[in-house]
Motif scaffolding. Structure first.
Motif, PDB file in Angstrom:
ATOM      1  N   MET A   1      38.460  43.025  40.353  1.00  0.00           N
ATOM      2  CA  MET A   1      38.295  43.574  41.696  1.00  0.00           C
ATOM      3  C   MET A   1      36.813  43.650  42.057  1.00  0.00           C
ATOM      4  O   MET A   1      36.470  43.700  43.238  1.00  0.00           O
ATOM      5  CB  MET A   1      38.927  44.963  41.789  1.00  0.00           C
ATOM      6  CG  MET A   1      40.444  44.940  41.720  1.00  0.00           C
ATOM      7  SD  MET A   1      41.178  46.603  41.586  1.00  0.00           S
ATOM      8  CE  MET A   1      40.592  47.394  43.074  1.00  0.00           C
ATOM      9  N   VAL A   2      35.942  43.644  41.069  1.00  0.00           N
ATOM     10  CA  VAL A   2      34.494  43.664  41.305  1.00  0.00           C
ATOM     11  C   VAL A   2      34.074  42.241  41.691  1.00  0.00           C
ATOM     12  O   VAL A   2      34.202  41.326  40.870  1.00  0.00           O
ATOM     13  CB  VAL A   2      33.730  44.134  40.047  1.00  0.00           C
ATOM     14  CG1 VAL A   2      32.228  44.083  40.277  1.00  0.00           C
ATOM     15  CG2 VAL A   2      34.181  45.529  39.642  1.00  0.00           C
ATOM     16  N   PRO A   3      33.582  42.034  42.913  1.00  0.00           N
ATOM     17  CA  PRO A   3      33.274  40.674  43.362  1.00  0.00           C
ATOM     18  C   PRO A   3      32.304  39.923  42.443  1.00  0.00           C
ATOM     19  O   PRO A   3      32.460  38.714  42.241  1.00  0.00           O
ATOM     20  CB  PRO A   3      32.662  40.879  44.755  1.00  0.00           C
ATOM     21  CG  PRO A   3      33.234  42.182  45.216  1.00  0.00           C
ATOM     22  CD  PRO A   3      33.383  43.027  43.984  1.00  0.00           C
ATOM     23  N   GLU A   4      31.335  40.622  41.866  1.00  0.00           N
ATOM     24  CA  GLU A   4      30.362  39.947  40.989  1.00  0.00           C
ATOM     25  C   GLU A   4      31.016  39.456  39.703  1.00  0.00           C
ATOM     26  O   GLU A   4      30.662  38.402  39.187  1.00  0.00           O
ATOM     27  CB  GLU A   4      29.192  40.882  40.653  1.00  0.00           C
ATOM     28  CG  GLU A   4      28.345  41.267  41.847  1.00  0.00           C
ATOM     29  CD  GLU A   4      28.908  42.449  42.650  1.00  0.00           C
ATOM     30  OE1 GLU A   4      28.304  42.770  43.689  1.00  0.00           O
ATOM     31  OE2 GLU A   4      29.936  43.044  42.261  1.00  0.00           O
ATOM     32  N   ILE A   5      31.960  40.230  39.177  1.00  0.00           N
ATOM     33  CA  ILE A   5      32.669  39.794  37.968  1.00  0.00           C
ATOM     34  C   ILE A   5      33.570  38.609  38.314  1.00  0.00           C
ATOM     35  O   ILE A   5      33.611  37.612  37.588  1.00  0.00           O
ATOM     36  CB  ILE A   5      33.462  40.955  37.338  1.00  0.00           C
ATOM     37  CG1 ILE A   5      32.501  42.029  36.814  1.00  0.00           C
ATOM     38  CG2 ILE A   5      34.362  40.445  36.210  1.00  0.00           C
ATOM     39  CD1 ILE A   5      33.171  43.279  36.275  1.00  0.00           C
ATOM     40  N   MET A   6      34.282  38.699  39.429  1.00  0.00           N
ATOM     41  CA  MET A   6      35.147  37.591  39.843  1.00  0.00           C
ATOM     42  C   MET A   6      34.324  36.318  40.042  1.00  0.00           C
ATOM     43  O   MET A   6      34.733  35.238  39.601  1.00  0.00           O
ATOM     44  CB  MET A   6      35.890  37.964  41.118  1.00  0.00           C
ATOM     45  CG  MET A   6      36.868  36.912  41.590  1.00  0.00           C
ATOM     46  SD  MET A   6      38.251  36.707  40.458  1.00  0.00           S
ATOM     47  CE  MET A   6      39.388  35.804  41.520  1.00  0.00           C
ATOM     48  N   ALA A   7      33.177  36.428  40.686  1.00  0.00           N
ATOM     49  CA  ALA A   7      32.336  35.248  40.921  1.00  0.00           C
ATOM     50  C   ALA A   7      31.845  34.656  39.606  1.00  0.00           C
ATOM     51  O   ALA A   7      31.796  33.425  39.448  1.00  0.00           O
ATOM     52  CB  ALA A   7      31.148  35.612  41.814  1.00  0.00           C
ATOM     53  N   ALA A   8      31.484  35.512  38.654  1.00  0.00           N
ATOM     54  CA  ALA A   8      31.018  35.015  37.361  1.00  0.00           C
ATOM     55  C   ALA A   8      32.133  34.272  36.632  1.00  0.00           C
ATOM     56  O   ALA A   8      31.902  33.231  36.010  1.00  0.00           O
ATOM     57  CB  ALA A   8      30.491  36.166  36.507  1.00  0.00           C
ATOM     58  N   VAL A   9      33.344  34.799  36.696  1.00  0.00           N
ATOM     59  CA  VAL A   9      34.479  34.174  36.011  1.00  0.00           C
ATOM     60  C   VAL A   9      34.869  32.865  36.709  1.00  0.00           C
ATOM     61  O   VAL A   9      35.086  31.847  36.054  1.00  0.00           O
ATOM     62  CB  VAL A   9      35.675  35.138  35.936  1.00  0.00           C
ATOM     63  CG1 VAL A   9      36.917  34.429  35.423  1.00  0.00           C
ATOM     64  CG2 VAL A   9      35.342  36.325  35.043  1.00  0.00           C
ATOM     65  N   CYS A  10      34.951  32.890  38.044  1.00  0.00           N
ATOM     66  CA  CYS A  10      35.404  31.719  38.804  1.00  0.00           C
ATOM     67  C   CYS A  10      34.327  30.658  38.986  1.00  0.00           C
ATOM     68  O   CYS A  10      34.642  29.516  39.280  1.00  0.00           O
ATOM     69  CB  CYS A  10      35.882  32.134  40.184  1.00  0.00           C
ATOM     70  SG  CYS A  10      37.436  33.009  40.156  1.00  0.00           S
ATOM     71  N   GLY A  11      33.085  31.081  38.885  1.00  0.00           N
ATOM     72  CA  GLY A  11      31.993  30.141  39.104  1.00  0.00           C
ATOM     73  C   GLY A  11      31.626  29.971  40.566  1.00  0.00           C
ATOM     74  O   GLY A  11      30.877  29.070  40.910  1.00  0.00           O
ATOM     75  N   LEU A  12      32.157  30.833  41.444  1.00  0.00           N
ATOM     76  CA  LEU A  12      31.825  30.765  42.856  1.00  0.00           C
ATOM     77  C   LEU A  12      32.165  32.075  43.543  1.00  0.00           C
ATOM     78  O   LEU A  12      32.965  32.850  43.033  1.00  0.00           O
ATOM     79  CB  LEU A  12      32.578  29.620  43.549  1.00  0.00           C
ATOM     80  CG  LEU A  12      34.080  29.765  43.713  1.00  0.00           C
ATOM     81  CD1 LEU A  12      34.533  28.913  44.891  1.00  0.00           C
ATOM     82  CD2 LEU A  12      34.817  29.321  42.474  1.00  0.00           C
ATOM     83  N   GLN A  13      31.538  32.304  44.690  1.00  0.00           N
ATOM     84  CA  GLN A  13      31.856  33.462  45.526  1.00  0.00           C
ATOM     85  C   GLN A  13      33.128  33.149  46.303  1.00  0.00           C
ATOM     86  O   GLN A  13      33.273  32.052  46.830  1.00  0.00           O
ATOM     87  CB  GLN A  13      30.719  33.729  46.512  1.00  0.00           C
ATOM     88  CG  GLN A  13      29.414  34.101  45.864  1.00  0.00           C
ATOM     89  CD  GLN A  13      29.379  35.562  45.457  1.00  0.00           C
ATOM     90  OE1 GLN A  13      30.064  36.396  46.026  1.00  0.00           O
ATOM     91  NE2 GLN A  13      28.582  35.865  44.458  1.00  0.00           N
ATOM     92  N   VAL A  14      34.046  34.126  46.386  1.00  0.00           N
ATOM     93  CA  VAL A  14      35.314  33.909  47.059  1.00  0.00           C
ATOM     94  C   VAL A  14      35.551  35.059  48.041  1.00  0.00           C
ATOM     95  O   VAL A  14      35.308  36.218  47.708  1.00  0.00           O
ATOM     96  CB  VAL A  14      36.470  33.855  46.033  1.00  0.00           C
ATOM     97  CG1 VAL A  14      37.777  33.523  46.717  1.00  0.00           C
ATOM     98  CG2 VAL A  14      36.182  32.846  44.938  1.00  0.00           C
ATOM     99  N   GLN A  15      36.026  34.722  49.225  1.00  0.00           N
ATOM    100  CA  GLN A  15      36.343  35.748  50.221  1.00  0.00           C
ATOM    101  C   GLN A  15      37.496  36.601  49.700  1.00  0.00           C
ATOM    102  O   GLN A  15      38.447  36.091  49.111  1.00  0.00           O
ATOM    103  CB  GLN A  15      36.732  35.098  51.536  1.00  0.00           C
ATOM    104  CG  GLN A  15      37.074  36.101  52.625  1.00  0.00           C
ATOM    105  CD  GLN A  15      37.567  35.436  53.899  1.00  0.00           C
ATOM    106  OE1 GLN A  15      37.631  34.228  54.022  1.00  0.00           O
ATOM    107  NE2 GLN A  15      37.943  36.271  54.866  1.00  0.00           N
ATOM    108  N   ALA A  16      37.417  37.919  49.949  1.00  0.00           N
ATOM    109  CA  ALA A  16      38.453  38.830  49.464  1.00  0.00           C
ATOM    110  C   ALA A  16      38.799  39.864  50.528  1.00  0.00           C
ATOM    111  O   ALA A  16      37.961  40.224  51.360  1.00  0.00           O
ATOM    112  CB  ALA A  16      37.992  39.526  48.197  1.00  0.00           C
TER     113      ALA A  16
END
Length: 141
Positions: free
Chosen positions: A15-30
């Motif tokens: 749910m933390v956007p920075e953790i999600m971006a690190a895992v996915c390799g990109l910023q994603v709209q939420a």
């Protein structure tokens, strides 16, 4: 689901956007969302939760929109053996039904789940740093 990717409902550390971006390799709209019919529980000895079916509960989380296949593959690897990716119907803030993938805790690991709801605010205050050091060490956030 859209032509450009799949939506993904997250309910724990992702749910933390920075953790999600690190895992996915990109910023994603939420956007915020809810998943009826499930409950979220602490996992013994971990900072993250597991989610299981529960007809009498609803889980609050984040819905990440239009993830490309490579981001989902990275999420599959990150989530590991304790989880299985499943398609569910979540409700957005306007109570619209949206199809999304999410990660459900596998029944064979159910003995690791503790009673009660996992506390996102406590994770942000007390567990996020430990989580990032333990699970995100292979990447810089």
């Amino acid at each position: 689901m859209t032509a450009s990717g799949r939506h993904c409902f997250t309910y724990g550390s992702l749910m933390v956007p920075e953790i999600m971006a690190a895992v996915c390799g990109l910023q994603v709209q939420a956007v915020t969302a809810q998943l009826p019919g499930y409950s979220r529980h602490p996992v013994r000895g971990e900072e993250y939760p597991g989610m299981v079916p529960n007809a009498n509960a609803t889980v609050d989380g984040m819905l990440y929109l239009d993830l490309p296949p490579d981001a989902l593959a990275r999420l599959d690897t990150f989530e590991g053996e304790q989880y299985t990716r499943s398609t569910v119907i979540v409700l957005d803030a306007r109570q619209r039904s949206i199809e999304a993938d999410t990660y459900i805790f596998r029944p064979r690991y159910a003995d690791l789940l503790l009673p009660g709801d996992w506390d996102y605010a406590a994770f942000l205050r007390e567990g996020r740093q430990r989580f990032e050091q333990r699970y995100m060490g292979y990447q810089r956030i």
